[in-house]
Design a protein around this motif. Structure first.
Motif, PDB file in Angstrom:
ATOM      1  N   LEU A  77      -6.567  -1.791   6.371  1.00 45.99           N
ATOM      2  CA  LEU A  77      -5.266  -2.252   5.911  1.00 45.99           C
ATOM      3  C   LEU A  77      -4.686  -1.359   4.810  1.00 45.99           C
ATOM      4  N   VAL A  78      -5.564  -0.847   3.945  1.00 44.58           N
ATOM      5  CA  VAL A  78      -5.084  -0.023   2.838  1.00 44.58           C
ATOM      6  C   VAL A  78      -4.450   1.274   3.330  1.00 44.58           C
ATOM      7  N   ALA A  79      -4.721   1.643   4.559  1.00 45.68           N
ATOM      8  CA  ALA A  79      -4.130   2.853   5.131  1.00 45.68           C
ATOM      9  C   ALA A  79      -2.807   2.583   5.839  1.00 45.68           C
ATOM     10  N   GLN A  80      -2.455   1.324   6.005  1.00 47.09           N
ATOM     11  CA  GLN A  80      -1.192   0.977   6.666  1.00 47.09           C
ATOM     12  C   GLN A  80      -0.029   1.217   5.693  1.00 47.09           C
ATOM     13  N   PRO A  81       1.023   1.912   6.122  1.00 45.90           N
ATOM     14  CA  PRO A  81       2.100   2.303   5.199  1.00 45.90           C
ATOM     15  C   PRO A  81       2.710   1.149   4.407  1.00 45.90           C
ATOM     16  N   LEU A  82       3.052   0.058   5.056  1.00 41.90           N
ATOM     17  CA  LEU A  82       3.686  -1.045   4.325  1.00 41.90           C
ATOM     18  C   LEU A  82       2.733  -1.701   3.349  1.00 41.90           C
ATOM     19  N   MET A  83       1.464  -1.827   3.749  1.00 38.12           N
ATOM     20  CA  MET A  83       0.487  -2.394   2.825  1.00 38.12           C
ATOM     21  C   MET A  83       0.308  -1.472   1.618  1.00 38.12           C
ATOM     22  N   ARG A  84       0.358  -0.177   1.831  1.00 35.05           N
ATOM     23  CA  ARG A  84       0.242   0.763   0.715  1.00 35.05           C
ATOM     24  C   ARG A  84       1.401   0.572  -0.262  1.00 35.05           C
ATOM     25  N   ASN A  85       2.556   0.288   0.262  1.00 40.08           N
ATOM     26  CA  ASN A  85       3.716   0.062  -0.606  1.00 40.08           C
ATOM     27  C   ASN A  85       3.504  -1.184  -1.459  1.00 40.08           C
ATOM     28  N   VAL A  86       3.013  -2.240  -0.831  1.00 37.95           N
ATOM     29  CA  VAL A  86       2.764  -3.487  -1.572  1.00 37.95           C
ATOM     30  C   VAL A  86       1.712  -3.265  -2.650  1.00 37.95           C
ATOM     31  N   LEU A  87       0.611  -2.642  -2.284  1.00 27.53           N
ATOM     32  CA  LEU A  87      -0.483  -2.447  -3.242  1.00 27.53           C
ATOM     33  C   LEU A  87      -0.059  -1.548  -4.400  1.00 27.53           C
ATOM     34  N   ALA A  88       0.665  -0.499  -4.109  1.00 23.28           N
ATOM     35  CA  ALA A  88       1.131   0.389  -5.175  1.00 23.28           C
ATOM     36  C   ALA A  88       2.095  -0.326  -6.106  1.00 23.28           C
ATOM     37  N   ALA A 140      10.475   5.673  -0.550  1.00 29.52           N
ATOM     38  CA  ALA A 140       9.568   6.436   0.318  1.00 29.52           C
ATOM     39  C   ALA A 140       8.982   7.652  -0.390  1.00 29.52           C
ATOM     40  N   GLY A 141       9.645   8.138  -1.438  1.00 26.02           N
ATOM     41  CA  GLY A 141       9.154   9.309  -2.146  1.00 26.02           C
ATOM     42  C   GLY A 141       8.075   9.017  -3.172  1.00 26.02           C
ATOM     43  N   THR A 142       7.645   7.764  -3.282  1.00 23.84           N
ATOM     44  CA  THR A 142       6.621   7.370  -4.251  1.00 23.84           C
ATOM     45  C   THR A 142       5.275   8.021  -3.927  1.00 23.84           C
ATOM     46  N   ASP A 143       4.550   8.408  -4.969  1.00 18.35           N
ATOM     47  CA  ASP A 143       3.207   8.978  -4.791  1.00 18.35           C
ATOM     48  C   ASP A 143       2.208   7.822  -4.665  1.00 18.35           C
ATOM     49  N   PHE A 144       2.139   7.244  -3.478  1.00 17.93           N
ATOM     50  CA  PHE A 144       1.300   6.069  -3.254  1.00 17.93           C
ATOM     51  C   PHE A 144      -0.179   6.373  -3.455  1.00 17.93           C
ATOM     52  N   ASP A 145      -0.625   7.545  -3.048  1.00 19.05           N
ATOM     53  CA  ASP A 145      -2.048   7.885  -3.165  1.00 19.05           C
ATOM     54  C   ASP A 145      -2.518   7.825  -4.610  1.00 19.05           C
ATOM     55  N   THR A 146      -1.799   8.480  -5.500  1.00 18.63           N
ATOM     56  CA  THR A 146      -2.194   8.518  -6.911  1.00 18.63           C
ATOM     57  C   THR A 146      -2.219   7.129  -7.519  1.00 18.63           C
ATOM     58  N   ILE A 147      -1.204   6.339  -7.230  1.00 15.38           N
ATOM     59  CA  ILE A 147      -1.093   5.004  -7.833  1.00 15.38           C
ATOM     60  C   ILE A 147      -2.213   4.097  -7.348  1.00 15.38           C
ATOM     61  N   ILE A 148      -2.496   4.095  -6.050  1.00 15.55           N
ATOM     62  CA  ILE A 148      -3.530   3.226  -5.503  1.00 15.55           C
ATOM     63  C   ILE A 148      -4.919   3.675  -5.947  1.00 15.55           C
ATOM     64  N   GLN A 149      -5.179   4.973  -5.904  1.00 15.57           N
ATOM     65  CA  GLN A 149      -6.497   5.465  -6.328  1.00 15.57           C
ATOM     66  C   GLN A 149      -6.779   5.091  -7.788  1.00 15.57           C
ATOM     67  N   ARG A 150      -5.777   5.162  -8.615  1.00 13.89           N
ATOM     68  CA  ARG A 150      -5.943   4.832 -10.033  1.00 13.89           C
ATOM     69  C   ARG A 150      -6.301   3.361 -10.231  1.00 13.89           C
ATOM     70  N   ALA A 151      -5.841   2.503  -9.333  1.00 12.05           N
ATOM     71  CA  ALA A 151      -6.021   1.059  -9.495  1.00 12.05           C
ATOM     72  C   ALA A 151      -7.302   0.525  -8.876  1.00 12.05           C
ATOM     73  N   LEU A 152      -8.019   1.316  -8.082  1.00 13.96           N
ATOM     74  CA  LEU A 152      -9.202   0.808  -7.387  1.00 13.96           C
ATOM     75  C   LEU A 152     -10.241   0.267  -8.373  1.00 13.96           C
ATOM     76  N   PRO A 153     -10.837  -0.900  -8.078  1.00 12.00           N
ATOM     77  CA  PRO A 153     -11.788  -1.509  -9.015  1.00 12.00           C
ATOM     78  C   PRO A 153     -13.166  -0.867  -9.022  1.00 12.00           C
ATOM     79  N   ARG A 154     -13.509  -0.118  -8.002  1.00 10.15           N
ATOM     80  CA  ARG A 154     -14.812   0.558  -7.946  1.00 10.15           C
ATOM     81  C   ARG A 154     -14.604   2.065  -7.928  1.00 10.15           C
TER      82      ARG A 154
END
Length: 546
Positions: free
Chosen positions: A332-343, A532-546
């Motif tokens: 799910l974390v790889a799905q584009p819309l879910m990435r937007n929500v998580l970021a 759409a121009g948001t850097d989703f990778d950086t934001i999500i990676q920074r937030a991961l709990p592990r």
């Protein structure tokens, strides 16, 4: 393979992990606000709070809720609340971490920031037992207005020991305190209180009174003592009300019933009556409201910290789930819309953390005139905006889990508990309107505009939307003839301060996305609407709990 009973694609719960080590936004906020702070104790606390053992205590304390025993089996009035052993295990851990009155006697560097970080971490585990912890923190400085009582009670309130026994203060290694302000006819309008205080001589603790009346919300009734408001001959005043009197007898505090609340289940909130209960004056007669407001400032800090902690835990659970759950051929974390929500959730969580820890810094530096003003400004701002965002945040995080998030059972059942807890911090200690009006009063003082401009100056020129918002704030305050737009002003001050803090503590991707969405208008009316121009990778990676 038995396809009806073979369980697969069900994520493992988020357990046995370090809440502190995995929280990069919190660690960066600490580096910025308290660079000399040693964090080894926080790391150890984070490991303990993320353990399966402590998560089990949190679950059991919420399942086996407090029970009131008004009388013993012989018909004698006892007014006691019984808790599950897990409640006491959690209280032991919280006091052992110094989350109550300890910072007021702690000579270490940045004790209030350290305590704020610990409070946030503990909220991720279990928020409701922190009610008596928060009140013990808040009443400690106010208690100094009665030097004799503070001399006797101060060491116990700062102790890291926990003793739930009902006995006289001098026989306990650690003490807790609560507050009683609200009455059924007044709510936030405490000046409408009707509880009466009649003078009853004096002793070693000063002027003694007899209280007759009630409190409609009296949280944590098993605390050792309380600060309450009552009408004395000189006006509304603040009183110290112990459960066990100096002669060892029980005070006349009658618990009428426990509140059946939406959330906050492990904590006992009650309605009480005072039947000629003994109390001692704290401060001066007629000065009860300023005395209580001093305590309210501290508990409002904890409301912001608590909601920030709940946001972080909801986000961590959503990230843990979506990283493991497969749908349509990929996580799910790889799905584009879910990435937007998580970021989007990650931006909100980090901004809340940054503002809450910044506010805590102000309490560590009350000798600094700028920090005094910022404490006055940022307390209502943080309480209003962070707590207002909490319920919407929790709902969206729950939706990331689908139906699994809506059920009470198992590791992901924590999400339902978080959702029920979220509205409390917004309501408790002054709801949204009270906070917005409090900010308006603070901004109209002579030094407020200059202090706010100084706070925002480091981010000048960093983003055009932030510059526009900051430039307009002074004029909006000056031209606000009525209070009708006070909520919007509180929102915009919060966003401006959050953006300025993120510029100084977070990666450019986080700061830019926050400003583009919250300030620049490239955002919708729900989470998951980042550009759409948001850097989703950086934001999500920074937030991961592990």
């Amino acid at each position: 393979m038995d396809i009806t009973h073979d369980v697969f694609n069900q994520p493992e719960p988020l357990v046995d992990y370090n809440l502190f080590d995995g929280n990069r936004p919190l660690r960066d906020a600490l580096k910025f606000n308290a660079p000399q702070l040693a964090t080894a104790e926080l790391a150890a606390l984070g490991a303990r709070l993320g353990s399966a053992e402590m998560q089990a205590h949190a679950r059991l304390a919420n399942i086996h809720t407090p029970e009131l025993h008004s009388h013993d089996r012989f018909g004698r009035r006892i007014d006691r609340v019984e808790f599950h052993p897990s409640y006491h295990a959690l209280m032991t851990a919280a006091t052992g971490a110094g989350l109550h009155g300890t910072p007021w006697a702690d000579p270490a560097v940045s004790p209030h920031v350290r305590r704020a970080a610990g409070f946030m971490l503990f909220t991720e585990l279990e928020p409701s037992i922190l009610c008596p912890i928060s009140m013990s923190y808040a009443v400690t400085p106010a208690l100094r207005s009665n030097a004799a009582i503070y001399a006797d009670w101060g060491p116990g309130l700062a102790s890291r020991a926990y003793d739930p026994a009902l006995k006289i203060w001098r026989d306990k290694p650690g003490l807790t305190m609560g507050m009683g302000m609200t009455e059924k006819q007044g709510g936030s309008d405490v000046r409408a209180n009707t509880t009466q205080a009649a003078a009853d001589g004096s002793d070693a603790w000063g002027q003694r009174y007899r209280l007759t009346g009630h409190k409609w919300f009296f949280s944590a009734p098993m605390c050792d003592a309380f600060l309450v408001l009552a009408q004395a001959p000189g006006g509304l005043s603040c009183f110290f009300l112990p459960r066990v009197l100096p002669d060892g007898s029980l005070n006349a505090i009658r618990i009428q019933r426990l509140k059946d609340k939406l959330g906050n289940k492990a904590n006992a909130s009650s309605e009480v009556e005072f039947q000629q209960a003994s109390a001692w004056l704290v401060g001066e007669e007629g000065r009860g409201v300023p005395q209580i407001l001093e305590m309210g400032t501290m508990t409002r800090l904890d409301c912001a910290l608590g909601t920030s902690g709940l946001m972080r835990q909801a986000l961590a659970i959503a990230l843990n789930h979506t990283a493991q759950r497969q749908a349509f051929g990929k996580p799910l974390v790889a799905q584009p819309l879910m990435r937007n929500v998580l970021a989007d959730l990650a931006l909100e969580s980090e901004a809340a953390t940054a503002l809450s820890i910044r506010l805590a810094r102000a309490f560590d530096r009350q000798g600094d005139p700028h920090e005094q003003v910022m404490a006055r400004l940022l307390t209502p701002v943080a309480k209003f905006w962070i707590c207002k965002r909490g319920s919407h945040f929790a709902q969206e995080a729950m939706e990331c889990l689908g139906g699994n998030g809506y059920v009470e059972e198992g590791g992901e059942g924590i999400m339902a508990r978080i959702y029920r807890e979220m509205p409390l911090n917004s309501i408790w200690e002054g709801a949204g309107n009270i906070m917005a009006l409090d900010l308006l009063r603070a901004l109209r003082k002579a030094d407020a505009a200059a202090a706010l401009a100084h706070e925002l100056a480091p981010a000048k020129g960093a983003h055009p939307a932030l510059d526009r918002l900051v430039a307009a704030l002074p004029t909006r305050v000056e031209e606000m003839a009525t209070e009708l737009e006070a909520r919007r002003l509180a929102q915009d001050v919060a966003l401006a301060v959050q953006a300025a803090l993120l510029y100084q503590t977070a990666p450019a991707a986080v700061f830019g996305a926050f400003c583009d969405s919250r300030l620049g208008g490239n955002w919708g009316q729900a989470f998951g609407t980042l550009g759409a121009g948001t850097d989703f990778d950086t934001i999500i990676q920074r937030a991961l709990p592990r």
